[in-house]
Design a protein around this motif. Structure first.
Motif, PDB file in Angstrom:
ATOM      1  N   THR A 123      -5.895  10.155  -1.186  1.00  0.00           N
ATOM      2  CA  THR A 123      -6.092   8.724  -0.976  1.00  0.00           C
ATOM      3  C   THR A 123      -5.137   8.215   0.094  1.00  0.00           C
ATOM      4  N   ALA A 124      -3.939   8.792   0.136  1.00  0.00           N
ATOM      5  CA  ALA A 124      -2.972   8.377   1.141  1.00  0.00           C
ATOM      6  C   ALA A 124      -3.515   8.639   2.538  1.00  0.00           C
ATOM      7  N   THR A 125      -4.173   9.791   2.711  1.00  0.00           N
ATOM      8  CA  THR A 125      -4.730  10.116   4.010  1.00  0.00           C
ATOM      9  C   THR A 125      -5.830   9.132   4.385  1.00  0.00           C
ATOM     10  N   GLY A 126      -6.704   8.839   3.422  1.00  0.00           N
ATOM     11  CA  GLY A 126      -7.793   7.888   3.677  1.00  0.00           C
ATOM     12  C   GLY A 126      -7.260   6.532   4.095  1.00  0.00           C
ATOM     13  N   MET A 127      -6.251   6.063   3.355  1.00  0.00           N
ATOM     14  CA  MET A 127      -5.641   4.776   3.660  1.00  0.00           C
ATOM     15  C   MET A 127      -5.012   4.813   5.043  1.00  0.00           C
ATOM     16  N   GLY A 128      -4.349   5.923   5.369  1.00  0.00           N
ATOM     17  CA  GLY A 128      -3.703   6.061   6.665  1.00  0.00           C
ATOM     18  C   GLY A 128      -4.693   5.898   7.808  1.00  0.00           C
ATOM     19  N   MET A 166     -12.853   5.736   0.481  1.00  0.00           N
ATOM     20  CA  MET A 166     -11.784   4.758   0.671  1.00  0.00           C
ATOM     21  C   MET A 166     -11.825   3.672  -0.392  1.00  0.00           C
ATOM     22  N   GLY A 167     -13.032   3.374  -0.868  1.00  0.00           N
ATOM     23  CA  GLY A 167     -13.176   2.445  -1.978  1.00  0.00           C
ATOM     24  C   GLY A 167     -12.470   1.121  -1.763  1.00  0.00           C
ATOM     25  N   VAL A 168     -11.588   0.798  -2.691  1.00  0.00           N
ATOM     26  CA  VAL A 168     -10.987  -0.532  -2.712  1.00  0.00           C
ATOM     27  C   VAL A 168      -9.902  -0.682  -1.635  1.00  0.00           C
ATOM     28  N   PHE A 169      -9.475   0.436  -1.035  1.00  0.00           N
ATOM     29  CA  PHE A 169      -8.368   0.334  -0.073  1.00  0.00           C
ATOM     30  C   PHE A 169      -8.771  -0.409   1.190  1.00  0.00           C
ATOM     31  N   LEU A 170     -10.050  -0.300   1.545  1.00  0.00           N
ATOM     32  CA  LEU A 170     -10.505  -0.959   2.765  1.00  0.00           C
ATOM     33  C   LEU A 170     -10.253  -2.464   2.726  1.00  0.00           C
ATOM     34  N   PRO A 171     -10.826  -3.202   1.753  1.00  0.00           N
ATOM     35  CA  PRO A 171     -10.541  -4.644   1.718  1.00  0.00           C
ATOM     36  C   PRO A 171      -9.062  -4.955   1.530  1.00  0.00           C
ATOM     37  N   LEU A 172      -8.324  -4.023   0.935  1.00  0.00           N
ATOM     38  CA  LEU A 172      -6.892  -4.275   0.711  1.00  0.00           C
ATOM     39  C   LEU A 172      -6.109  -4.353   2.010  1.00  0.00           C
ATOM     40  N   ILE A 173      -6.654  -3.762   3.079  1.00  0.00           N
ATOM     41  CA  ILE A 173      -5.939  -3.777   4.356  1.00  0.00           C
ATOM     42  C   ILE A 173      -5.764  -5.210   4.850  1.00  0.00           C
ATOM     43  N   PRO A 192       0.822  -1.214   0.000  1.00  0.00           N
ATOM     44  CA  PRO A 192       0.000   0.000   0.000  1.00  0.00           C
ATOM     45  C   PRO A 192       0.856   1.266   0.000  1.00  0.00           C
ATOM     46  N   PHE A 193       2.050   1.156   0.574  1.00  0.00           N
ATOM     47  CA  PHE A 193       2.952   2.314   0.616  1.00  0.00           C
ATOM     48  C   PHE A 193       3.256   2.797  -0.803  1.00  0.00           C
TER      49      PHE A 193
END
Lengths: 275, 192
Positions: B38-43, B104-111, B28-29
């Motif tokens: 998007t970086a903030t959302g992922m954070g 956040m979209g697809v980043f959530l399941p990516l965690i 993700p980095f």
């Protein structure tokens, strides 16, 4: 025996626990989704081209289901998709006004004069930054084919230095309209045959000097049109497609052939699109 | 000697930054650091999941796995916890804040597949932290990840408009920048 039973019970138990918790959570946090949204989404083409102005087909389906967008919102799907969507929404699909893109310039290599020879990257947007492009006419098609590159529906060809659009293949996705730096591609009704294919707002004398098929502002079309569909502003004849009855008097009378009968296609055009 | 909470915090954010010093969570980095937004959302999402996952895995490890002598099930159980947690967060977010959910979209399941979340949980156990220390360490680790993500996305936004040689443009220069940043972070070594 406990060596086997313990891990199985622990792992299975935890899995079961989380499964039950999640299924409870999905009931608690249930979000009502309009069943129409899914039906509409299935009826849409699924190309996610964005021509409707919504982020993909899913966005368009939501907008249609909520009544924010008309059932004819999908431009590339055409009449058939509109009818299917209208069935789902329980309304009648109005006859869809099909629009197609048209290049409003006929100044090809033979008809329009050049101001310099451009040898840079074959991209209209770059050429346009160099003194407005290589053509003497600052309104005309630059001929590098940026619109050809973005067209996903095989509707554009570059013929003798200008872009031409095959309206049968055009789906009105608007991509060429957006990319053209000269803004000479416009949406016109599919049924219209008489189209003013010139965008030059220069005085007639100047136009005559650099292009043999530009609008010179003689206003013969304005005078001869039986339905007064033509107006004249900024040295350029404009046609109101709603008033036009396709009598084609203007096409006959125009001294420079700047008004084109778009139903007649040249041999070269037919050959290009046949291949 | 027991580390103070402050020392743990500083250590995990700067000295032992999970991205720059331990090389966890690289996917993700690099993947979601194109834009600051998007970086903030992922954070935020990672911070939430890491903290909760650390606490739950700590409790499970000490109450179930240790008492039954099933330490070898650690990895699979922890992954189970993380995956369920991410799923839960997704469900809850969809209901409570649809705006944030779609942002956040697809980043959530990516965690789920972010190795940093699992790494933090396992290292907590290995270090022998208490529950409080575990929480602080998890928050610190996520903040460190957040910091790394913000730094690289700020750089990448600048690099997008910079005149970079063609051979290096895009991903290569990003990897070089990340490497240099990692070296720079070694400057914090010995702080704690």
């Amino acid at each position: 025996m406990t060596n086997i039973i313990n891990p199985v019970v622990v792992l299975g138990g935890l899995g079961l626990l989380f499964g039950v918790l999640l299924s409870i959570a999905s009931k608690v946090f249930v979000v009502e989704v309009d069943p129409k949204v899914e039906d509409v989404l299935n009826a849409l083409p699924g190309a996610n081209c964005g021509a409707c102005g919504y982020p993909g087909c899913a966005g368009c389906a939501v907008a249609i289901a909520q009544g924010k967008a008309p059932v004819t919102a999908c431009t590339i799907g055409g009449q058939k998709v509109a009818e299917n969507v209208a069935d789902i929404m329980g309304v009648n699909a109005a006859q869809m006004d099909r629009n197609v893109a048209a290049v409003l310039c006929q100044g090809d290599c033979d008809k329009a004069k050049d101001k310099y020879v451009y040898q840079g990257l074959q991209d209209c947007r770059i050429q346009a930054t160099l003194a407005g492009g290589q053509k003497e006419c600052s309104y005309g098609c630059l001929g590098c084919g940026s619109c050809f590159d973005v067209c996903e529906f095989n509707a554009i060809r570059m013929i003798n230095g200008i872009a031409v659009i095959n309206k049968e293949n055009c789906t009105a996705c608007n991509k060429c309209v957006e990319i053209c730096p000269k803004k000479i591609i416009e949406m016109v009704p599919y049924d219209s045959t008489a189209i003013v294919k010139c965008k030059s707002e220069d005085p007639g004398k100047l136009v005559r000097g650099y292009c043999s098929t530009g609008c010179i502002g003689c206003q013969i079309c304005v005078k001869n049109c039986p339905t007064e569909a033509f107006s004249f502003e900024n040295n350029l004849a404009r046609i109101n497609y709603e008033k036009c009855i396709n009598c084609l008097v203007c096409v006959e009378k125009c001294p420079t052939n700047a008004i084109d009968n778009s139903s007649i296609v040249s041999e070269e055009f037919a050959r290009e699109f046949a291949s | 000697m027991e580390m103070s909470l402050f020392a743990i915090m500083v250590s995990t954010i700067l000295v032992n930054n999970y991205v720059f010093a331990r090389f966890l969570g690289i996917c993700p980095f690099l993947g979601v650091s194109n834009k600051m937004e998007t970086a903030t959302g992922m954070g935020f999402a990672v911070t939430f999941v890491t903290t909760l996952a650390s606490i739950i895995t700590y409790i499970i490890q000490n109450t179930i796995l240790n008492t039954l002598g099933l330490q070898y099930l650690q990895t699979i159980v922890f992954i189970l916890v993380i995956a369920s947690l991410v799923q839960f967060v997704e469900l809850a977010l969809k209901k409570i804040s649809p705006g944030l959910y779609s942002a956040m979209g697809v980043f959530l399941p990516l965690i789920t597949t972010n190795c940093m979340v699992l790494g933090v949980a396992i290292l907590n156990i290995q270090e022998g932290f208490t529950l409080l220390q575990t929480t602080v360490n998890a928050v610190g680790a996520s903040l460190g990840f957040f910091l790394a993500l913000i730094l690289i996305s700020a750089l990448r936004e600048k690099m997008d408009i910079a005149d970079i040689p063609e051979a290096l443009a895009g991903f290569p220069i990003t990897l070089i920048a990340a490497g240099l940043m990692s070296i720079a972070f070694t400057g914090f070594a010995g702080l704690v």
